[in-house]
Design a protein around this motif. Structure first.
Motif, mmCIF file in Angstrom:
data_model
loop_
_atom_site.group_PDB
_atom_site.id
_atom_site.type_symbol
_atom_site.label_atom_id
_atom_site.label_comp_id
_atom_site.label_asym_id
_atom_site.label_seq_id
_atom_site.Cartn_x
_atom_site.Cartn_y
_atom_site.Cartn_z
ATOM 1 N N ARG A 142 1.027 5.636 -0.533
ATOM 2 C CA ARG A 142 0.115 6.021 -1.623
ATOM 3 C C ARG A 142 -0.459 4.767 -2.327
ATOM 4 N NH1 ARG A 142 0.214 11.040 -2.910
ATOM 5 N NH2 ARG A 142 1.989 12.478 -2.005
ATOM 6 N N ALA A 143 -1.401 4.914 -3.029
ATOM 7 C CA ALA A 143 -2.283 4.106 -3.952
ATOM 8 C C ALA A 143 -1.259 3.534 -4.880
ATOM 9 C CB ALA A 143 -3.472 4.641 -4.609
ATOM 10 N N ASN A 144 -1.179 2.170 -5.251
ATOM 11 C CA ASN A 144 -0.410 1.599 -6.391
ATOM 12 C C ASN A 144 -0.411 2.391 -7.494
ATOM 13 O OD1 ASN A 144 0.745 -0.203 -7.896
ATOM 14 N ND2 ASN A 144 -0.255 -2.086 -6.813
ATOM 15 N N LYS A 145 1.015 2.697 -7.840
ATOM 16 C CA LYS A 145 1.128 3.680 -8.865
ATOM 17 C C LYS A 145 0.590 2.913 -10.347
ATOM 18 C CE LYS A 145 5.397 4.912 -8.240
ATOM 19 N NZ LYS A 145 6.660 5.522 -8.681
ATOM 20 N N THR A 146 0.566 1.467 -10.358
ATOM 21 C CA THR A 146 0.018 0.803 -11.357
ATOM 22 C C THR A 146 -1.305 1.476 -11.664
ATOM 23 O OG1 THR A 146 -0.715 -1.002 -10.103
ATOM 24 C CG2 THR A 146 1.613 -1.213 -11.244
ATOM 25 N N GLU A 147 -2.120 1.793 -10.868
ATOM 26 C CA GLU A 147 -3.527 2.399 -11.023
ATOM 27 C C GLU A 147 -3.595 3.653 -12.016
ATOM 28 O OE1 GLU A 147 -5.611 2.825 -7.739
ATOM 29 O OE2 GLU A 147 -5.766 0.703 -6.997
ATOM 30 N N LEU A 148 -2.305 4.177 -12.112
ATOM 31 C CA LEU A 148 -2.103 5.371 -12.777
ATOM 32 C C LEU A 148 -1.925 4.973 -14.347
ATOM 33 C CD1 LEU A 148 -0.680 7.548 -10.236
ATOM 34 C CD2 LEU A 148 -2.974 7.403 -10.623
ATOM 35 N N GLY A 149 -1.791 3.790 -14.659
ATOM 36 C CA GLY A 149 -1.341 3.398 -16.024
ATOM 37 C C GLY A 149 -0.125 4.016 -16.573
ATOM 38 N N PRO A 150 -0.197 4.479 -17.677
ATOM 39 C CA PRO A 150 1.049 5.290 -18.330
ATOM 40 C C PRO A 150 1.571 6.543 -17.416
ATOM 41 C CG PRO A 150 -0.976 5.699 -19.751
ATOM 42 C CD PRO A 150 -1.295 4.695 -18.747
ATOM 43 N N CYS A 151 0.452 7.251 -16.763
ATOM 44 C CA CYS A 151 0.707 8.321 -15.917
ATOM 45 C C CYS A 151 1.335 7.982 -14.607
ATOM 46 C CB CYS A 151 -0.666 9.035 -15.732
ATOM 47 S SG CYS A 151 -1.666 9.608 -17.159
ATOM 48 N N GLY A 152 1.635 6.762 -14.348
ATOM 49 C CA GLY A 152 2.338 6.132 -13.153
ATOM 50 C C GLY A 152 3.881 6.007 -13.305
ATOM 51 N N SER A 153 4.314 6.275 -14.581
ATOM 52 C CA SER A 153 5.647 6.110 -14.774
ATOM 53 C C SER A 153 6.341 7.055 -15.894
ATOM 54 C CB SER A 153 6.246 4.629 -15.063
ATOM 55 O OG SER A 153 5.369 4.394 -16.196
ATOM 56 N N VAL B 29 -12.288 6.673 2.725
ATOM 57 C CA VAL B 29 -11.012 7.216 3.049
ATOM 58 C C VAL B 29 -11.205 8.792 3.628
ATOM 59 C CG1 VAL B 29 -10.062 5.884 0.970
ATOM 60 C CG2 VAL B 29 -10.725 8.406 0.717
ATOM 61 N N PHE B 30 -12.404 9.192 3.699
ATOM 62 C CA PHE B 30 -12.552 10.586 4.198
ATOM 63 C C PHE B 30 -13.334 10.537 5.427
ATOM 64 C CE2 PHE B 30 -12.804 11.169 -0.147
ATOM 65 C CZ PHE B 30 -12.043 12.193 -0.568
ATOM 66 N N PRO B 31 -12.824 11.541 6.440
ATOM 67 C CA PRO B 31 -11.817 12.415 6.399
ATOM 68 C C PRO B 31 -10.347 11.739 6.035
ATOM 69 C CG PRO B 31 -12.726 12.261 8.601
ATOM 70 C CD PRO B 31 -13.399 11.496 7.897
ATOM 71 N N LEU B 32 -9.653 12.618 5.407
ATOM 72 C CA LEU B 32 -8.325 12.138 5.200
ATOM 73 C C LEU B 32 -7.277 12.372 6.377
ATOM 74 C CD1 LEU B 32 -7.601 13.835 1.685
ATOM 75 C CD2 LEU B 32 -8.207 11.555 2.097
ATOM 76 N N ASP B 33 -6.444 11.323 6.389
ATOM 77 C CA ASP B 33 -5.497 11.190 7.611
ATOM 78 C C ASP B 33 -4.804 12.173 7.156
ATOM 79 O OD1 ASP B 33 -3.279 10.649 9.303
ATOM 80 O OD2 ASP B 33 -2.991 8.977 8.636
ATOM 81 N N MET B 34 -4.420 13.386 8.173
ATOM 82 C CA MET B 34 -3.544 14.527 7.966
ATOM 83 C C MET B 34 -2.005 14.031 7.860
ATOM 84 S SD MET B 34 -5.925 16.850 7.544
ATOM 85 C CE MET B 34 -4.889 18.356 7.355
ATOM 86 N N TYR B 35 -1.602 12.966 8.321
ATOM 87 C CA TYR B 35 -0.172 12.653 8.159
ATOM 88 C C TYR B 35 -0.136 11.539 7.048
ATOM 89 C CZ TYR B 35 -0.348 14.944 12.631
ATOM 90 O OH TYR B 35 -0.213 15.805 13.706
ATOM 91 N N GLY B 36 -1.233 11.159 6.282
ATOM 92 C CA GLY B 36 -1.076 10.024 5.229
ATOM 93 C C GLY B 36 -0.995 10.647 4.073
ATOM 94 N N SER B 37 -1.049 9.962 2.991
ATOM 95 C CA SER B 37 -1.194 10.418 1.462
ATOM 96 C C SER B 37 -2.477 10.802 0.994
ATOM 97 C CB SER B 37 -0.459 9.769 0.670
ATOM 98 O OG SER B 37 0.851 9.401 1.146
#
Length: 254
Positions: free
Chosen positions: A108-119, A201-209
């Motif tokens: 997945r993308a780095n959770k730090t990019e989600l700010g307070p919504c990442g923890s 990033v599209f089309p998305l990898d069906m086995y990725g996130s």
């Protein structure tokens, strides 16, 4: 007659109380009445939810299946409902986001990019976070919207500004569904900000996130069912999702 009209005007402009609850004299579509022989209507958001979902079925322009939100999918109803300062009542929402972010975390993308919504606790209960995910569709490829697009006229001004500055991505916006929802929704913050996804990033990898974006809502009105609509803007019919937020004030028995 004149005096009555003056009083009426005063009640309309009456400010919200400091604890963000609505004055008892306020008339608002977000509040619901208890209907005789209908026990479910004792739940403040019950009738609003039914009407809200029914109204949305008429909106055939949006492609809702492109997006999903956590934790609104915990039941058959797209609803976040808990009591102010009651950790027990919103623990299930924290757990739902935990499960989403711990699933295949390294891809997945780095959770730090989600700010307070990442923890944890993801802003619950004063500033709840909602994680928006782009769903996987085989072969679905998409491009950023541009000024020559058929759909460009509907794009919000702040997104147009980003596009003019060559920040060409798929962008997310969220707001109240109706005018009275916009009045009570308070403040919306995005993570990352601006909330965009690169088109490559599209089309998305069906086995990725799937790409994740986070929305955090604060300073909203307590004791009010707030219908929220999020839209993804790109060169095509807008993808959208809808949910209700209802937080019971701590001084109200449930």
């Amino acid at each position: 007659m004149e005096t009555r009209n003056k009083n009426k005007d005063k009640s309309k402009t009456r400010p919200l109380s400091k604890d963000r609850t609505v004055p008892s004299s306020s008339r608002d579509a977000g509040r619901v009445l208890v209907i005789k022989d209908e026990p479910e209507s004792l739940i403040p958001w019950y009738r609003r939810l039914g009407t809200f979902l029914y109204d949305n079925e008429k909106r055939t322009v949006c492609e809702r299946s492109r997006l999903s939100a956590t934790p609104t999918g915990l039941s058959n109803t797209p609803l976040i409902w808990y009591k102010e300062n009651d950790e027990k009542s919103y623990q299930k929402y924290i757990k739902a986001i935990d499960n989403l972010l711990s699933d295949n975390t390294r891809k997945r993308a780095n959770k730090t990019e989600l700010g307070p919504c990442g923890s944890p606790p993801y802003g619950y209960g004063e500033k709840p976070c909602i994680i928006i995910r782009v769903n996987k569709h085989v072969g679905w490829s998409v491009k950023p919207i541009h000024e020559n697009s058929t759909y460009y006229k509907d794009v919000p001004a702040n997104i147009k500004k980003l596009l003019e500055n060559k920040q060409e991505k798929l962008y997310l916006t969220c707001d109240g569904f109706h005018s009275y929802d916009k009045e009570h929704i308070g403040k919306i913050e995005y993570y990352p900000n601006p909330p965009g996804i690169a088109a490559d990033v599209f089309p998305l990898d069906m086995y990725g996130s799937s790409p994740l974006l986070a929305v955090q809502i604060s300073e909203f009105t307590l004791g009010m069912s707030i219908a929220i609509e999020c839209k993804m803007w790109y060169d095509g019919p807008t993808s959208s999702l809808h949910f209700l937020l209802y937080v019971t004030p701590k001084n109200v028995a449930v």
